[in-house]
Design an enzyme around this catalytic site. Structure first.
Site, PDB file in Angstrom:
ATOM      1  N   HIS A  18       0.844  -1.203   0.000  1.00 32.56           N
ATOM      2  CA  HIS A  18       0.000   0.000   0.000  1.00 32.56           C
ATOM      3  C   HIS A  18       0.880   1.253   0.000  1.00 32.56           C
ATOM      4  CE1 HIS A  18      -3.549   2.460   1.321  1.00 32.56           C
ATOM      5  NE2 HIS A  18      -2.591   3.191   1.860  1.00 32.56           N
ATOM      6  N   GLU A  19       1.862   1.280   0.901  1.00 32.33           N
ATOM      7  CA  GLU A  19       2.752   2.436   0.988  1.00 32.33           C
ATOM      8  C   GLU A  19       3.664   2.533  -0.236  1.00 32.33           C
ATOM      9  OE1 GLU A  19       2.311   4.681   3.134  1.00 32.33           O
ATOM     10  OE2 GLU A  19       0.877   3.567   4.354  1.00 32.33           O
ATOM     11  N   HIS A  22       1.924   4.543  -2.816  1.00 28.76           N
ATOM     12  CA  HIS A  22       2.095   5.986  -2.576  1.00 28.76           C
ATOM     13  C   HIS A  22       3.491   6.439  -3.016  1.00 28.76           C
ATOM     14  CE1 HIS A  22      -1.655   6.410  -0.505  1.00 28.76           C
ATOM     15  NE2 HIS A  22      -1.301   5.723   0.575  1.00 28.76           N
TER      16      HIS A  22
END
Length: 446
Positions: A18-19, A22
């Site tokens: 998920h990170e 980003h």
């Protein structure tokens, strides 16, 4: 230990990716990333590569990406073009949305991988109806084929159960079925607000329907159980108790439960011959004082029926990943619908699960093999992606609302509005976490 490790691995994989979503889009948009941390707390390992500090921290329950931002400290004049908050709203929207979208893409890949090894479909036929259950009260019969739930066409057993369970609190659930005799009829489940419906939500239970038929033939005898002491073995077929013929396994199960410590004269068949034995079910007392009997037996499935309801096949790679996409899309829609029902009061908050339940399921799925664990990761990844897209200020979805409003207005929302939104968002998330944690405790230890 397996449960703990399975949970930690799941969190590290899902949150780190998920990170990473980003991070990757931030770099593509020209934003300087100061730190990428796997885990929380003071890092015990740090490696600097380019402008980014890559860290491992001791609390393996998440991670974060820290970008250059003038709101979080002084930024050198030369670095201002690379600060996150100095980017066009469209870039900030892309960076924020990348995390949840990475989770959804991961789910497609995980499902596609699992499906490429083969798929077992369970057709929506009712094999067994539990006596006294919600389903039995609605009139379900063994042999029913479920056609639709609340007007929605059904072609899969799990989809049928999901639709029924999630709609219990919304009112009457109408289930169109084709009976074993071939006639069309409707079974109506009216359980909204009842204690039985509440128990199903609290314990992730079912409504009393199973796709498979079970027989009085013994498939398994537990070691050191009452059944083993009575001399019963796998392959034996139970015929009668105390001279009364019993052909239905549910009646056998009910008899054993209701006879703790009581001697039962059992008649059974082994290898074509009839024998008799005495069985005294072991007594087991629940925390509420309820005393039940346990025989230590497991029944055998009806193999002919299994062949009717079960279909196994291996799709091509393309078909597998197309099915992975479809499965992810369906689960996203289902999750959004559930959240809507939760907000409107048409679904019980008891369905919410927290870290303890997730850890429990992680351990159980891992014990079933790598494919089961990958499918578990896909489900949690979808939930993580959808949850983060909710328009709650502390989540990615809340930031998307702020940046979209800024793009439309031509200027950011006032700091006061953002601060109020942040406080509301934190309160909502705290409430959800408390409810989920309470449900975990109740579900696992209640």
């Amino acid at each position: 230990m397996q449960t703990i490790l399975s949970f930690i691995v799941a969190i590290l994989i899902l949150v780190s990716l998920h990170e990473l979503g980003h991070y990757s889009v931030a770099r593509l948009c020209g934003v300087k990333v100061k730190r990428f941390s796997v885990g929380f707390g003071k890092p015990f390992y740090t490696k600097k590569r380019g402008d980014t500090e890559w860290c491992l921290a001791p609390v393996p329950l998440g991670g974060y990406v820290k970008m250059l931002d003038t709101r979080e400290g002084d930024v050198a004049e030369a670095d201002l073009p690379y600060a996150f908050d100095r980017q066009h709203p469209a870039k900030r929207i892309a960076i924020v949305a990348a995390g949840p979208l990475t989770n959804l893409i991961l789910a497609v890949l995980l499902y596609g991988t699992v499906f490429s090894f083969g798929i077992t479909e369970i057709r929506p036929y009712v094999g067994t109806v539990e006596q006294g259950s919600i389903a039995a009260q609605a009139g379900f019969q063994a042999g029913d084929k479920i056609r639709a739930v609340n007007g929605k066409s059904i072609d899969d057993w799990n989809a049928a159960l999901t639709e029924m369970v999630l709609n219990l609190e919304a009112g009457a659930v109408t289930v169109a079925v084709e009976t074993a005799e071939g006639s069309e009829t409707v079974r109506t489940i009216e359980a909204a607000g009842t204690e039985a419906a509440g128990k199903i939500a609290k314990n992730n239970g079912g409504i009393g329907l199973w796709a498979f038929k079970i027989t009085p033939k013994i498939a398994f005898v537990q070691e050191n159980s009452a059944a083993e002491r009575a001399g019963l073995k796998a392959g034996d077929t139970l015929l009668a108790a105390d001279g009364k013929a019993i052909s239905d396994w549910q009646q056998w199960a009910e008899l054993f439960r209701n006879s703790p410590g009581k001697k039962l004269d059992i008649t059974y068949n082994r290898g074509g011959e009839t024998f008799k034995t005495a069985l005294r079910p072991d007594s087991f007392e629940f925390s509420d004082g309820l005393l039940v009997g346990r025989a230590g037996l497991a029944p055998e499935h009806d193999q002919a029926w299994d062949k009717k309801v079960r279909r196994h096949y291996v799709p091509t790679i393309g078909e597998a990943f197309k099915m992975g996409w479809d499965k992810t899309a369906k689960y996203v829609v289902l999750t959004v619908k559930f959240i809507g029902k939760l907000i409107t009061g048409n679904a019980s908050a008891a369905h919410l699960s927290g870290p303890l339940t997730i850890a429990d399921v992680a351990g159980k799925s891992a014990s079933l093999g790598i494919l089961s664990y990958l499918e578990f990761l896909a489900v949690v990844s979808i939930s993580l992606g959808v949850l983060n897209l909710l328009p709650i200020p502390v989540l990615d979805g809340g930031h998307l609302v702020y940046y979209t409003a800024e793009w439309i207005r031509g200027k950011p929302l006032s700091e006061r509005v953002q601060a109020v939104g942040l406080r509301i968002g934190m309160a909502v998330m705290l409430l959800m976490m408390l409810v989920a944690f309470f449900n975990d405790i109740n579900r696992l230890f209640g």
